[in-house]
Structures are given as structure tokens and as C-alpha cells.
Design a protein around this motif. Structure first.
Motif, PDB file in Angstrom:
ATOM      1  N   MET A  27      50.526 -23.739 -72.631  1.00  0.00           N
ATOM      2  CA  MET A  27      49.183 -23.305 -73.058  1.00  0.00           C
ATOM      3  C   MET A  27      48.144 -24.282 -72.521  1.00  0.00           C
ATOM      4  O   MET A  27      48.373 -25.483 -72.512  1.00  0.00           O
ATOM      5  CB  MET A  27      49.122 -23.233 -74.582  1.00  0.00           C
ATOM      6  N   ASN A  86      44.944 -25.114 -73.612  1.00  0.00           N
ATOM      7  CA  ASN A  86      44.183 -25.951 -74.540  1.00  0.00           C
ATOM      8  C   ASN A  86      45.023 -26.294 -75.762  1.00  0.00           C
ATOM      9  O   ASN A  86      44.806 -25.803 -76.876  1.00  0.00           O
ATOM     10  CB  ASN A  86      42.900 -25.231 -74.951  1.00  0.00           C
ATOM     11  N   HIS A  87      45.988 -27.160 -75.495  1.00  0.00           N
ATOM     12  CA  HIS A  87      46.879 -27.571 -76.573  1.00  0.00           C
ATOM     13  C   HIS A  87      47.424 -28.970 -76.256  1.00  0.00           C
ATOM     14  O   HIS A  87      47.872 -29.243 -75.156  1.00  0.00           O
ATOM     15  CB  HIS A  87      48.045 -26.572 -76.699  1.00  0.00           C
ATOM     16  N   TYR A  88      47.320 -29.856 -77.241  1.00  0.00           N
ATOM     17  CA  TYR A  88      47.914 -31.191 -77.125  1.00  0.00           C
ATOM     18  C   TYR A  88      49.239 -31.195 -77.884  1.00  0.00           C
ATOM     19  O   TYR A  88      49.347 -30.594 -78.971  1.00  0.00           O
ATOM     20  CB  TYR A  88      47.001 -32.253 -77.747  1.00  0.00           C
ATOM     21  N   ASN A  91      48.266 -35.901 -80.477  1.00  0.00           N
ATOM     22  CA  ASN A  91      47.341 -35.796 -81.606  1.00  0.00           C
ATOM     23  C   ASN A  91      47.505 -36.969 -82.568  1.00  0.00           C
ATOM     24  O   ASN A  91      46.525 -37.562 -83.030  1.00  0.00           O
ATOM     25  CB  ASN A  91      47.569 -34.477 -82.361  1.00  0.00           C
ATOM     26  N   GLN A 117      38.944 -19.622 -72.895  1.00  0.00           N
ATOM     27  CA  GLN A 117      40.017 -20.615 -72.792  1.00  0.00           C
ATOM     28  C   GLN A 117      40.020 -21.278 -71.418  1.00  0.00           C
ATOM     29  O   GLN A 117      40.159 -22.499 -71.299  1.00  0.00           O
ATOM     30  CB  GLN A 117      41.384 -19.953 -73.063  1.00  0.00           C
ATOM     31  N   TYR A 165      39.223 -25.338 -70.361  1.00  0.00           N
ATOM     32  CA  TYR A 165      40.174 -26.111 -69.557  1.00  0.00           C
ATOM     33  C   TYR A 165      39.527 -26.607 -68.272  1.00  0.00           C
ATOM     34  O   TYR A 165      39.615 -27.785 -67.930  1.00  0.00           O
ATOM     35  CB  TYR A 165      41.387 -25.244 -69.238  1.00  0.00           C
ATOM     36  N   ASN A 197      40.555 -28.253 -79.182  1.00  0.00           N
ATOM     37  CA  ASN A 197      41.870 -27.604 -79.153  1.00  0.00           C
ATOM     38  C   ASN A 197      42.272 -27.101 -80.540  1.00  0.00           C
ATOM     39  O   ASN A 197      42.874 -26.038 -80.689  1.00  0.00           O
ATOM     40  CB  ASN A 197      42.937 -28.572 -78.637  1.00  0.00           C
ATOM     41  N   TRP A 198      41.930 -27.911 -81.597  1.00  0.00           N
ATOM     42  CA  TRP A 198      42.231 -27.481 -82.957  1.00  0.00           C
ATOM     43  C   TRP A 198      41.482 -26.191 -83.309  1.00  0.00           C
ATOM     44  O   TRP A 198      42.021 -25.314 -83.976  1.00  0.00           O
ATOM     45  CB  TRP A 198      41.833 -28.565 -83.965  1.00  0.00           C
ATOM     46  N   GLY A 250      42.138 -23.575 -79.615  1.00  0.00           N
ATOM     47  CA  GLY A 250      43.440 -23.442 -78.975  1.00  0.00           C
ATOM     48  C   GLY A 250      44.389 -22.532 -79.743  1.00  0.00           C
ATOM     49  O   GLY A 250      44.219 -22.285 -80.944  1.00  0.00           O
ATOM     50  N   ASN A 251      45.367 -21.998 -79.020  1.00  0.00           N
ATOM     51  CA  ASN A 251      46.443 -21.186 -79.632  1.00  0.00           C
ATOM     52  C   ASN A 251      45.941 -19.886 -80.275  1.00  0.00           C
ATOM     53  O   ASN A 251      46.586 -19.361 -81.175  1.00  0.00           O
ATOM     54  CB  ASN A 251      47.213 -21.993 -80.689  1.00  0.00           C
TER      55      ASN A 251
END
Length: 613
Positions: A1, A3-5, A10, A537, A541, A600-601, A604-605
Motif C-alpha cells: 500500500m 500510504n502506510h507505515y 509508527n 492516495q 504519495y 497515513n493514519w 491510508g488503508n
């Protein structure tokens, strides 16, 4: 993905923020006006109890009374109580201890237990004293000439070269030989061991005149300033001053700033005193009365002891104060004040060799002190220099000793304590004069702090409102990162125990603007990607990815400038550079990594139709 750490990233970022928050907290608690009582010999519990009782009977209520490591620290609610107690304790303790005014941090114990302390405040924020000291370069050169004279005389004897006299006269070391034929071995000796001396031959065939080379003179002056700075730093450490500023100004001046010190008497006494010891053999072969009448033997020098009685000593110095590595005061077996001395390897070897060859002969201890007094002559202030040399002890060498021994003949335990402190801190390479003295009151420092904080708050609030109004959700995220950027800078300054000055506050304010600038570049890039038809998204990025090179380039350029300022700047410029360097690095972290984590929080997802940017 896109936009995800990962979880570890984190947690790492959150850990940095949490640790920074904890280590920045001590700066919120302020300081208490306090009185510090200390002595070269650690104070006893009995003395501490008497001092505590004196404070209670004075009618002043102390916020806290701490006795630790032989020192006492009494905290008070205001400076009036502080000054009242300080005067009482000075009368009670006399010369047995040092009573100093200070400002003590009020950091809670749980923070102190994890090593979290407030950052030091510079002279312009905390108040304190500022001294400008001038090194006597002429005296440094003269001392070097005297060392050359004595070393040359000794080298000639060891080489068995015949000579009539070696004397210092008018900037020259004049060597008179028995015959012109002795010049060749002298020249060989000079070329081997005395390369710092230039040879000039007068008209007389049996004489050689020597003069220090320009290069050697410059090195002597340079060493004098460097050695004096080291010695002053050691002496200031003995005073217990946190983060003093000791730096060279020009060729022959040294700036000393002592933040938090409100009582300058003890500071001036320790900084301005040049005291050392010399150990010499007593000349028992010649008549001391003839020396008093003016007939002093060539290899001897006339001194006087504390009772004004004449003492004839050998000119050769066995060891000097710069070969002393440690000194402590105490009492000898007969209950007399004494200083227990430890020598370095060179000094120990000299002392061992001399005592082995002279058991049963008397050896003297010469106390040397340089004083500078200001006298009013014809309505003008004139600085008068005085060199005091007196024999404090003459004792028979009973056996061989080298590295550690004791010196007696001192008038009082306080004199022994002061002498041991000065010897332990090191001897000054040349006398110094206090040519300027300024006291910065804590009220002025507080005024500077208030103005600096006000300027920071106004600038910070304006930036926060502008970012939130223009970039909406993304702007508020940048504002949170901006706040943590400041927290990280303060935390790092606290952990490094760096000194914050008024220019340092300016550096922090500048990093606020730089941190926002990085976010502006990222957000504008995201908006551009949205205008080009990319999905939210992808825009996030690509905005962070493509803006990174520009942000890195601008921050590296600023970082190079800040490093140059730190390397070549002095005083306030260094303070500005330190905060700027830390701010640049932390802004890179918060503006890129911190904001990216929060975005991202939020976005993201999940499927996103619109970005509030």
C-alpha cells in the motif's frame, strides 16, 4: 500500500515524540533563589546542622535544605530571604567555607532520576557575571627567557663547557665564556637542544648573545593563552558553576561568563589569583648575611620567609606548580595545616633524583603569587602589579621521595585549602588582569526571556492560524508537527545540557519557519498532483516523494551554513548555530516523517474521494 507505515516505524516515531516530551518537561519548572555553602574540605553533618539551625533562628523559612557530597544548598522563595541568609552565614562561617548565591533548578526527583534536566541558560537570560581578562604577554615571554637561562646554565654544566656567566639582560641571554675556543661546543649544544634561540655574536670574542626567535615568541604567547584558558576552566569547575563560557578574544584576552553567579567576590578571588609553588635547595655554602649586603652568589637568589628573615636559595628550580597533578589540604602528624601534593612523571623523576643525592640537606618551598591592585593616582585609576615571593617552609630532606609528599608552613587551614585549590586547578602560564567586569541581574535576564518567549508565541500562533486556514486538515497536521519540532529541539538541548542564549531563541524561531516551509512544499506538490488528475492516495504519495529532493537540498544548504557558523563563530553566534543545526535536523524529521505518519493514519488503508487541502 502506498500510504502506510509498518507498525515498527509508527512505534519508533511515537517513541521519539514521547522521549522528547519527557526530556523537555524540566524546562517548565523554573529555579529557586538559593544559597550554596561549600568548602575545599567537605562540610560535616555537624556543620550542616548548625547552618540549618541558623537559618531557622533567622526567621526565614527555607523551601528546602539539602546536604549532599559535603555541600549545602538552601532554597528560598525570594531573593530577599536569599540575601539575608547569605549575610548571616558569611558572618558565621568566616573563612571556613564559601557562601555563594545561586539559582537552583526545581526539577522533580522522578525526572532527575532518569537524567532529565533543564537546559542551561546563558548570561543574557539567567543573569550572572562577565569578566574580560588580559594575559600579560610580556611576563609570559620573560618567564620563557628565565627558563631558557636556567636550562642553558644546567646544560653547560652537564656538557662540562667552561663559562663565566649566563645572565638575562635587555631581552638577550648573554653567555660569557672563559675563552673563544669554547664557542664550538656551545654552538653544537645550541643546535641540538636550544633551537628556539637565535645566536648573535657581539664584538667581544668570548661572548655569545642569544635571543628567542619570533616563531618561539609567538608559540610562547599562544601557549600562555591556551594554558590560562584551561586553568581558568578548572578553577571555575571548582566554583561549581554550570556551563561557564570561557573563550579567547583577540590575541591576549579571555572572556569568562559565569551564568547564575550573583556573588562575584569569590569568583574574582579564584580567577584573578596567580599562585604556585617552587621547590629549591637551600644554599648552605655561602653566607646569607653577605647576600643581604648585596653580594649574592651567581648561582643563588635571596628570598625572605614570612618572618622577614633572609634565606639564600639555589637558583635551580627542582619542580614547579605546572608539574603538580593533584593537591589536597589537611593536617600533618603534628596537627599543622599542610598541602599534600602529587607530581607528574617528569616532576617525580626530578624530585626523586634530587632527594636521593641530597639527603640531610635543607630544601625550601617558595610561594609565589601575582596580585593586581587598582590605586587612584592623581584622580585616575592605575593598575599596580605586584609579585610576592616568600619562603613558607624550610625542611631537611630526611629520605628519598618523589611522586607524593606534603608541604607545611602555612598560616591556617583556610590558606592550605585555597593553595590546594589553586594548585589542583593548575598554574597560570602568565599573570592575568581583570580589565572589565559586568554583572547582569536576573531581572534583566527574565526580561530577555519574556520578550524571547513572547516573540516565539506570536510567530508560532500566526503560523499555526495561517497553515490551518489555508491548508485545512493538512495545515492542522503540520501545526501539530511544528509543535513537536519545538519540543524535540528543547529536549535535545536539555539532554546535551547546551546553553540557551537570546540568539539561540532566535534560532528556534527560525526553525519554525523552516519546518513550515518544508510542509508548504509537500502540500503544494500534493495539490498540483490533484490538479493533474491523480487520485488522492497517489497525490499524497507523489507529493511527499517528489518534494523530498527539494526539501533535502534546501535543508542541507542551511545545515552547511549553520555548521560553518558554529565552527568559526564565537559566543552568541555559536548559540544561534547550535539551535539552528538541531532545528534543521528535527524539522526534517517532523515535517516529512511525522506529518506523513498522521496523514497515513487519517487517509491510508481506505478509499478517499476528496482531500481537505
Amino acid at each position: 500500500m502506498q500510504n502506510h507505515y509498518p507498525i515498527w516505524k509508527n512505534l519508533l516515531i511515537l517513541s521519539v515524540f514521547l522521549i522528547s516530551l519527557i526530556y523537555s518537561l524540566p524546562n517548565l519548572f523554573g529555579e529557586d533563589p538559593s544559597v550554596q555553602v561549600s568548602s575545599t574540605n567537605a562540610l560535616t553533618q555537624e556543620q550542616a546542622s548548625k547552618i540549618e539551625a541558623t537559618i531557622k533562628t533567622s526567621g526565614v523559612t527555607s523551601k528546602a535544605f539539602e546536604f549532599k557530597d559535603g555541600r549545602i544548598l538552601a532554597r528560598f522563595a525570594n531573593t530577599d530571604d536569599q540575601l539575608k541568609v547569605a549575610d548571616l552565614l558569611r558572618d558565621q562561617m568566616g573563612n571556613d567555607a564559601t557562601v555563594a548565591l545561586n539559582l537552583a533548578p526545581t526539577t522533580p526527583a522522578w525526572l532527575q532520576n532518569i537524567g532529565a534536566d533543564a537546559m542551561y541558560l546563558g548570561l543574557d537570560l539567567r543573569g550572572g557575571v562577565h569578566f574580560l581578562l588580559e594575559v600579560d604577554m610580556d611576563a609570559a615571554v620573560k618567564q620563557a627567557e628565565e627558563r631558557y637561562t636556567e636550562d642553558l646554565r644546567l646544560a653547560l654544566r652537564d656538557a662540562k663547557v667552561r663559562y663565566l656567566s649566563v645572565a638575562k639582560d635587555g631581552g638577550f641571554i648573554k653567555l660569557k665564556l672563559k675563552s673563544a675556543e669554547d664557542k664550538t661546543p656551545v654552538f653544537n649544544l645550541l643546535a641540538k637542544d636550544f633551537r628556539g634561540l637565535k645566536v648573535t655574536e657581539p664584538n667581544e670574542q668570548d661572548q655569545i648573545w642569544l635571543k628567542m626567535s619570533e616563531v618561539d615568541v609567538r608559540e610562547v604567547k599562544k601557549f600562555a593563552v591556551a594554558q590560562n584558558m584551561t586553568t581558568l576552566r578548572n578553577r571555575v569547575n571548582e566554583l561549581g558553576v554550570a556551563e561557564p563560557v570561557i573563550q579567547q578574544q583577540g590575541e591576549n584576552r579571555i572572556v569568562v561568563q559565569l551564568p547564575g553567579v550573583q556573588d562575584t567576590t569569590r569568583a574574582k578571588e579564584i580567577l584573578g589569583t596567580t599562585a604556585t609553588l617552587e621547590y629549591r635547595l637551600v644554599d648552605i655554602e655561602h653566607d646569607v648575611q653577605k647576600a643581604v649586603e648585596g653580594h649574592v652568589p651567581v648561582g643563588s637568589k635571596l628570598y625572605f620567609d614570612k618572618n622577614k628573615s633572609p634565606v639564600l636559595l639555589d637558583k635551580r628550580v627542582i619542580v614547579t606548580g605546572d608539574q603538580i597533578v593533584d593537591a589536597s589540604s589537611g593536617m600533618d602528624q603534628d596537627g599543622r595545616p599542610a598541602v599534600f601534593i602529587s607530581l607528574n612523571g617528569v616532576g617525580a623523576a626530578k624530585m626523586g633524583k634530587l632527594t636521593q643525592a641530597n639527603v640531610g640537606k635543607p630544601m625550601a618551598v617558595v610561594f609565589i603569587e601575582n596580585k593586581v591592585e587598582t590605586k587612584v593616582v592623581d584622580g585616575q585609576k592605575v593598575r599596580h602589579k605586584e609579585k610576592i615571593e616568600k619562603v613558607i617552609s624550610v625542611a631537611t630532606i630526611q629520605g628519598v621521595f618523589s611522586k607524593r609528599f606534603q608541604t607545611t608552613g602555612l598560616d591556617s587551614p583556610q590558606e592550605a585549602r585555597n593553595l590546594s585549590l589553586l594548585l589542583r586547578a593548575g598554574a597560570l602560564a602568565a599573570p592575568i588582569d581583570i580589565v572589565e567586569e559586568r554583572t547582569v541581574g536576573p531581572s534583566l535576564g527574565q526580561d530577555n526571556i519574556n520578550k524571547g518567549v513572547l516573540s516565539f508565541v506570536v510567530g508560532f500562533v500566526l503560523v499555526v492560524l495561517l497553515m490551518a486556514g489555508y491548508y485545512k486538515v493538512f495545515g492542522m497536521i503540520a501545526d501539530v508537527a511544528l509543535a513537536f519540532n519545538v519540543v524535540i529541539v528543547v529536549a535535545i538541548l536539555s539532554m546535551l545540557q547546551a546553553t540557551l542564549t537570546l540568539p539561540g531563541i532566535a534560532g528556534i524561531i527560525l526553525t519554525v519557519g523552516m519546518s513550515v516551509d518544508a510542509n508548504v512544499l509537500i502540500f503544494e506538490r500534493i495539490r498540483e498532483e490533484l490538479r493533474n488528475g491523480n487520485s488522492p492516495q497517489s497525490a499524497i504519495y507523489m507529493g511527499y516523494d517528489r518534494a523530498f529532493a527539494t526539501i533535502l537540498d534546501s535543508h542541507v544548504t542551511n545545515l552547511v551554513v549553520a555548521i560553518v557558523l558554529f565552527a568559526y563563530g564565537t559566543g552568541s553566534v555559536k548559540g544561534f548555530a547550535v539551535t539552528l543545526i538541531i532545528g534543521i535536523l528535527s524539522s526534517m524529521f517532523t515535517a516529512i516523517t511525522g506529518t506523513r505518519m498522521v496523514i497515513n493514519w487519517i487517509y491510508g488503508n481506505r478509499r478517499v474521494e476528496k482531500l481537505f487541502i
